[in-house]
Design an enzyme around this catalytic site. Structure first.
Site, PDB file in Angstrom:
ATOM      1  N   SER A  67       3.447  -2.152  10.245  1.00 31.55           N
ATOM      2  CA  SER A  67       4.914  -2.128  10.698  1.00 31.55           C
ATOM      3  C   SER A  67       5.677  -3.537  10.216  1.00 31.55           C
ATOM      4  CB  SER A  67       5.185  -2.045  12.020  1.00 31.55           C
ATOM      5  OG  SER A  67       4.902  -0.504  12.323  1.00 31.55           O
ATOM      6  N   GLY A  72       2.447   2.195  10.666  1.00 33.06           N
ATOM      7  CA  GLY A  72       3.470   3.437  10.590  1.00 33.06           C
ATOM      8  C   GLY A  72       3.956   3.813  11.873  1.00 33.06           C
ATOM      9  N   GLU A 124      -5.100  -5.269  10.222  1.00 34.49           N
ATOM     10  CA  GLU A 124      -4.260  -4.189  10.659  1.00 34.49           C
ATOM     11  C   GLU A 124      -4.634  -3.520  12.085  1.00 34.49           C
ATOM     12  OE1 GLU A 124      -2.390  -2.648   6.779  1.00 34.49           O
ATOM     13  OE2 GLU A 124      -3.942  -1.532   7.080  1.00 34.49           O
ATOM     14  N   HIS A 138      -9.304   0.867   4.880  1.00 33.95           N
ATOM     15  CA  HIS A 138      -8.238   1.156   5.332  1.00 33.95           C
ATOM     16  C   HIS A 138      -8.520   2.163   6.655  1.00 33.95           C
ATOM     17  CE1 HIS A 138      -4.314   2.278   6.495  1.00 33.95           C
ATOM     18  NE2 HIS A 138      -3.810   1.376   5.858  1.00 33.95           N
ATOM     19  N   ASN A 192       0.769  -1.327   0.000  1.00 36.61           N
ATOM     20  CA  ASN A 192       0.193  -0.069  -0.021  1.00 36.61           C
ATOM     21  C   ASN A 192       0.982   1.248   0.057  1.00 36.61           C
ATOM     22  OD1 ASN A 192      -1.790   2.134   0.361  1.00 36.61           O
ATOM     23  ND2 ASN A 192      -2.416   1.292   2.329  1.00 36.61           N
ATOM     24  N   GLU A 202      -6.870   4.466   7.991  1.00 39.51           N
ATOM     25  CA  GLU A 202      -6.912   6.036   7.830  1.00 39.51           C
ATOM     26  C   GLU A 202      -7.904   6.410   7.051  1.00 39.51           C
ATOM     27  OE1 GLU A 202      -3.325   5.495   5.413  1.00 39.51           O
ATOM     28  OE2 GLU A 202      -2.236   4.778   7.404  1.00 39.51           O
ATOM     29  N   LYS A 217       0.251   4.059  -0.326  1.00 38.89           N
ATOM     30  CA  LYS A 217      -0.495   5.482   0.292  1.00 38.89           C
ATOM     31  C   LYS A 217      -0.166   6.621  -0.659  1.00 38.89           C
ATOM     32  CE  LYS A 217      -0.374   3.072   4.663  1.00 38.89           C
ATOM     33  NZ  LYS A 217      -0.221   3.144   6.034  1.00 38.89           N
TER      34      LYS A 217
HETATM   35  P1  13P Z   1       3.022   0.384   7.608  1.00 38.19           P
HETATM   36  O1  13P Z   1       3.609  -0.935   6.990  1.00 38.19           O
HETATM   37  O2  13P Z   1       3.749   1.687   7.117  1.00 38.19           O
HETATM   38  O3  13P Z   1       2.970   0.276   9.340  1.00 38.19           O
HETATM   39  O4  13P Z   1       1.501   0.367   7.050  1.00 38.19           O
HETATM   40  C1  13P Z   1       0.622  -0.504   7.297  1.00 38.19           C
HETATM   41  C2  13P Z   1      -0.631  -0.374   6.413  1.00 38.19           C
HETATM   42  O5  13P Z   1      -1.311   0.476   6.890  1.00 38.19           O
HETATM   43  C3  13P Z   1      -0.694  -1.134   5.298  1.00 38.19           C
HETATM   44  O6  13P Z   1      -2.064  -0.717   4.537  1.00 38.19           O
END
Ligand code: 13P
Length: 250
Positions: A212, A173, A167, A95, A9, A97, A11
C-alpha cells in the site's frame, strides 16, 4: 550510498492497449525522476512489448516469477534464459501471493532465486509476515526463516546480486500501510541479520518496502534510513502515481 529503486508489480492487470498507455505515461514523466532506478514488472505475456517500449529509456523490466529449472517439461513455467531473451533484468521472487495462493515454499523460492542468478537476472526477493504472525510477535523470525532458505542454498554473498523487498502481507492491497517506524524496525532487523554474516553485503543491499505504498506515504517511508525504495502494486498501474513515488525516492 545505495541508489533508491522503485519497482512496479503490475500483477495480473492490463491489456495490449492499457500497457501501451501506461508505458507512454511513465516514459513521458521520467524527466522528473532524478535518482531512482525504475523497474516495471508486467504480466509475462507483455514483457516483450514493454521491454521494446523501454529500450530507449532508463526504465528496466522485470518478470513476476521465474522457473527454478532451466529447460524442459515444465508446463506453464518460464525460464530465466527466456526472461533474459525477452528483455528482463530483474525477476520478482517469492511474492506472498505466490507463497500463499500457489503454495511456494521457502525452499522453492530459494531455488528460483538460484535460477535467476545463474541466468544473470537480479532477484527482487520478497519476504514478509502475515497479520497472524505479526500478532504472535514472530515477524522477525518469519523474515529470518525466509532469508535463511536463500542463504542456505546460495550463501550470503548471493544476496548482493539482488534486492530484498519487505512486504508485510497484511499491508498488501489493503490500504493499511506499515507505519514508517514499523517498516524501519523490520528493515533494520533484516540488515542487521545479514550484517552479522557479511557487513559489506548488508551495507550495499537495497531493501525495498512494499504494501500500500502511494504518493501520499512514499516520501516518509523511503526517508527511513534502511528503506531504499518501494515495490508498488496498485499505485504502479497509474503512471502519475507511480512517477510521483519514483520522484519521492530520488
Ligand atoms: P499494493 O501496493 O497494491 O499494496 O501491492 C504491494 C505488492 O504486493 C507489490 O508487490
Amino acid at each position: 550510498m545505495r541508489k533508491p529503486m522503485v519497482a512496479g508489480n503490475w500483477k495480473m492487470n492490463g491489456s495490449s492497449e492499457s500497457v501501451k498507455e501506461l508505458m507512454a505515461g511513465i516514459k513521458d514523466g521520467m524527466g522528473s525522476v532524478n535518482n531512482a532506478e525504475v523497474v516495471v514488472c508486467p504480466p509475462a505475456v507483455y514483457i516483450s512489448r514493454v521491454a521494446g517500449s523501454a529500450a530507449d529509456t532508463a526504465i528496466k523490466v522485470g518478470s513476476q516469477n521465474i522457473c527454478d529449472e532451466d529447460k524442459g517439461a515444465f508446463t506453464g513455467e518460464i525460464s530465466g534464459e527466456m526472461l533474459k531473451d525477452t528483455g528482463c533484468e530483474y525477476a520478482i521472487i517469492g511474492h506472498s501471493e505466490r507463497r500463499s495462493l500457489y503454495g511456494e515454499s521457502d525452499e522453492l523460492v530459494a531455488r528460483r532465486f538460484a535460477a535467476a542468478r545463474r541466468n544473470g537476472i537480479k532477484p527482487i526477493f520478497c519476504i514478509g509476515e502475515t497479520l497472524e504472525e505479526r500478532e504472535q510477535g514472530i515477524t522477525n523470525d518469519v523474515c529470518a526463516r525466509q532469508i535463511d532458505a536463500v542463504i542456505a542454498l546460495e550463501g550470503v554473498e548471493a544476496l548482493a546480486d539482488g534486492v530484498i523487498a519487505y512486504e508485510p502481507v497484511w499491508a498488501i492491497g489493503t490500504g493499511k500501510t506499515a507505519t514508517p517506524e514499523q517498516a524501519q524496525e523490520v528493515h533494520a532487523f533484516i540488515r542487521g541479520k545479514i550484517s552479522a554474516l557479511n557487513a559489506d553485503v548488508a551495507n550495499g543491499l537495497r531493501i525495498l518496502y512494499g504494501g500500500s505504498m502511494n504518493p501520499g506515504n512514499a516520501a516518509e517511508l523511503m526517508g527511513q534510513p534502511d528503506i531504499d525504495g518501494g515495490l508498488i502494486g496498485g499505485a504502479s498501474l497509474k503512471s502519475e502515481d507511480f512517477l510521483a513515488i519514483c520522484t519521492a525516492a530520488g
